[in-house]
Design an enzyme around this catalytic site. Structure first.
Site, short mmCIF file in Angstrom:
data_model
loop_
_atom_site.label_atom_id
_atom_site.label_comp_id
_atom_site.label_asym_id
_atom_site.label_seq_id
_atom_site.Cartn_x
_atom_site.Cartn_y
_atom_site.Cartn_z
N LYS A 288 0.85 -1.20 0.00
CA LYS A 288 0.00 0.00 0.00
C LYS A 288 0.88 1.25 0.00
CE LYS A 288 -3.91 -2.31 2.17
NZ LYS A 288 -4.59 -2.73 3.40
N GLN B 260 -4.76 -1.66 9.60
CA GLN B 260 -4.78 -2.98 8.96
C GLN B 260 -5.48 -4.01 9.85
OE1 GLN B 260 -3.79 -3.52 5.82
NE2 GLN B 260 -4.24 -5.70 5.88
N ASP C 254 -11.00 3.15 4.25
CA ASP C 254 -11.48 1.77 4.15
C ASP C 254 -13.00 1.73 4.00
OD1 ASP C 254 -9.64 -0.35 4.15
OD2 ASP C 254 -9.16 -0.05 6.27
#
Ligand code: GUN
Length: 293
Positions: free
Chosen positions: A52, A96, A119
């Protein structure tokens, strides 16, 4: 039969974003910034987090990786999130998942400012998605929608069957596909691990989304001729003779299914690369909301 090339499509999206970022940097000197927080040392998560950050760097975005020890307390994690909630150079925050035991995922997600929740997991953004409002949408479902759009796959009035009900993929893609908009407007059925004879449902799918996390779960006899099959699975299957000792396969038995369908995503190279592209796109979206022209 068309193979939906997520790798190429994601490359195109990254190129489009790089151009927008470069233009904005010239205009105002500002660039979007993403903070990625990883708690603990899960090997797969570490790979995802590094890729990422690399993807950000390649398109001219700022990125910060915070790698924290597994012993980090929930209040320490809240303090870190709060720091980035107030950091004007950071427009997206991603924690994460999965988190180590002892940290409550839903509470942690809720601590992120909804405006920086790239997200799309914050309850405010989930609610807006269900209401059909413009918002930050979870990256994997957004990537699937983008593939349907860019390949101009007929969706309006079609029957989409989603196999899997996770908060990350199953629920949000079902919500997207039922909305009245391009690349959607479907009749949607959701099935999951408690449902018997899943093939009775999937055989009626014009668009089949496989997101159940079981290797080769969808076999040739479970799909309709001419369907569009999107494989979200990333499963490690042991193969002793390979140098790594494993291979990555999807939830779809590719050889059998690809022989019957009109469209299919490969694994790897299908949905996976689209997920990262949409994370970048969400970070741009969170940033550009602030642009004052
Ligand atoms: N772990 C697996 N997929 C995801 C994702 O899309 N976002 C985050 N934050 N963690 C994940």
């Amino acid at each position: 039969m068309t193979v939906l090339d997520g790798k190429e499509t994601a490359k195109q999206i990254r190129k489009e974003l790089a151009e927008k970022i470069s233009a904005e940097k010239q205009r105002s000197g500002r660039v979007p910034g993403l903070a990625v927080i990883l708690v603990g040392s899960d090997a797969a998560s570490e790979i995802y987090v590094n890729s990422k950050a690399k993807a950000c760097f390649e398109i001219g975005m700022k990125s910060v990786i915070e790698k924290k020890d597994v012993s980090l307390s929930q209040s320490e994690l809240f303090a870190l999130i709060e720091k980035y909630n107030h950091d004007e150079t950071i427009h997206g925050i991603l924690v994460q998942l999965p988190l180590p035991k002892g940290l409550n995922e839903q509470d942690v997600i809720s601590a992120i400012s909804p405006d920086k929740d790239v997200d799309g997991f914050h309850p405010v953004n989930t609610g807006k998605l269900v209401n059909g409002e413009d918002t930050l949408v979870p990256c994997t479902p957004a990537g699937i929608h983008e593939l349907l759009l860019r390949y101009k796959i007929p969706t309006s009035g079609k029957h989409a069957v989603v196999v899997g009900r996770s908060n990350i993929v199953g629920k949000p893609i079902a919500n997207i596909l039922m909305q009245k908009k391009d690349g959607a407007n479907c009749a949607v059925t959701v099935v999951h691990s408690a449902v018997k004879n899943i093939g009775d449902y999937t055989r009626n799918a014009d668009i089949l989304i496989a997101a159940i996390g079981k290797a080769d779960f969808i076999t040739g006899d479970m799909v309709k001729d001419g369907a569009c099959v999107i494989d979200v699975g990333i499963n490690r299957v042991e193969v002793a003779w390979l140098p790594k000792g494993y291979k990555v396969t999807g939830d779809v038995k590719y050889d059998e299914v690809s022989a019957k369908v009109s469209y299919i995503t490969p694994v790897p190279g299908g949905v996976g690369p689209m997920t990262i592209a949409m994370l970048l796109s969400n970070t741009w979206k969170a940033f550009s909301k602030e642009i004052v022209s």
